[in-house]
Design a protein around this motif. Sequence first.
Motif, PDB file in Angstrom:
ATOM      1  N   ARG A 191       0.880   4.037  -3.004  1.00  0.00           N
ATOM      2  CA  ARG A 191       0.622   5.497  -2.649  1.00  0.00           C
ATOM      3  C   ARG A 191       1.662   6.574  -2.798  1.00  0.00           C
ATOM      4  O   ARG A 191       1.456   7.483  -3.253  1.00  0.00           O
ATOM      5  N   ALA A 193      -5.665  -2.224   1.013  1.00  0.00           N
ATOM      6  CA  ALA A 193      -4.987  -1.408  -0.310  1.00  0.00           C
ATOM      7  C   ALA A 193      -6.019  -1.058  -1.186  1.00  0.00           C
ATOM      8  O   ALA A 193      -5.902  -0.624  -2.342  1.00  0.00           O
ATOM      9  N   LEU A 245      -6.149   1.461  -4.471  1.00  0.00           N
ATOM     10  CA  LEU A 245      -4.923   1.943  -4.666  1.00  0.00           C
ATOM     11  C   LEU A 245      -3.968   1.219  -5.855  1.00  0.00           C
ATOM     12  O   LEU A 245      -2.934   1.519  -6.469  1.00  0.00           O
ATOM     13  N   ALA A 290       0.850  -1.268  -0.031  1.00  0.00           N
ATOM     14  CA  ALA A 290      -0.262  -0.070   0.053  1.00  0.00           C
ATOM     15  C   ALA A 290       0.912   1.230  -0.183  1.00  0.00           C
ATOM     16  O   ALA A 290       0.637   2.283  -0.606  1.00  0.00           O
TER      17      ALA A 290
END
Length: 234
Positions: free
Chosen positions: A86, A108, A111, A82
């Motif tokens: 990001r 997550a 994402l 994650a």
Amino acid sequence: MNRNIRTVDDVLTLLDGLFAPGADRWTAAAGDWWDRFYADRSRDVPFFVALPDENLAGYLDRGLLTPGRALDVGCGPGRNSAFLARNGFQVDAVDISATAVTWAAERAEGLGVRFRHGDAFTTEGSYDLVYDSGCFHHLPPHRRVSYLALLDRVLEPGGHFALTCFTDEEGTAAPDAELYRRGGLAGGVGYSRDDLRWIFQDLTEVELRRMTEQPAGSATFGRSFLWTALFRKD
Ligand SMILES: C[S@@+](CC[C@H](N)C(=O)[O-])C[C@H]1O[C@@H](n2cnc3c(N)ncnc32)[C@H](O)[C@@H]1O
């Protein structure tokens, strides 16, 4: 059939079996074990926190890594997957535990991480970064052969491999041969600095140090019983 060794893969599978007596395959036995490990998310397990490794965050802050295609090997509940997503990476993540992958996908959500339930060694693709936090030290010694083959196959020239794993104070310091005699990994294999340098000798060392212990309230995860290593493939 009593004669079942013809290829190197047959030897690796036979050796897997020494660590999973009674199971069809070591990968299935290991997956079941990790499923049970992750069944209760409220347990006080250090790496259940939703924080990235301090070394990984540091590599990005210091410009040692830049966004690209990343593979998170043994992603568990996906905290580093994650974080990478990001921060602009296209992330593939693989874990042998279906329970871990379900948890990671929840964490997550949105994402764009592509999670896969399966054995990391069957991964195909091409990556600028292979990241492993805590998987390598849970592999039986002979699977280092498969691990190096994975790096050789999927890591792009100029790409990076980053690892966190047990020191030989935290993990077992028993010699490899002894692990086969015992038929177990004693909670995880410990590595010395020289072990890691020897195993990953075909890569260029960028940094190899102990992880920095992180205080409560830190934005990152860090435990000093782990090595953190960053290598580059030239
Ligand atoms: C100590 S946990 C670390 C999880 C995660 N990387 C983290 O730091 O939060 C090790 C993980 O490696 C996974 N694993 C072990 N052997 C594997 C294999 N052959 N292929 C894929 N995952 C594997 C386990 O299921 C487990 O989730």
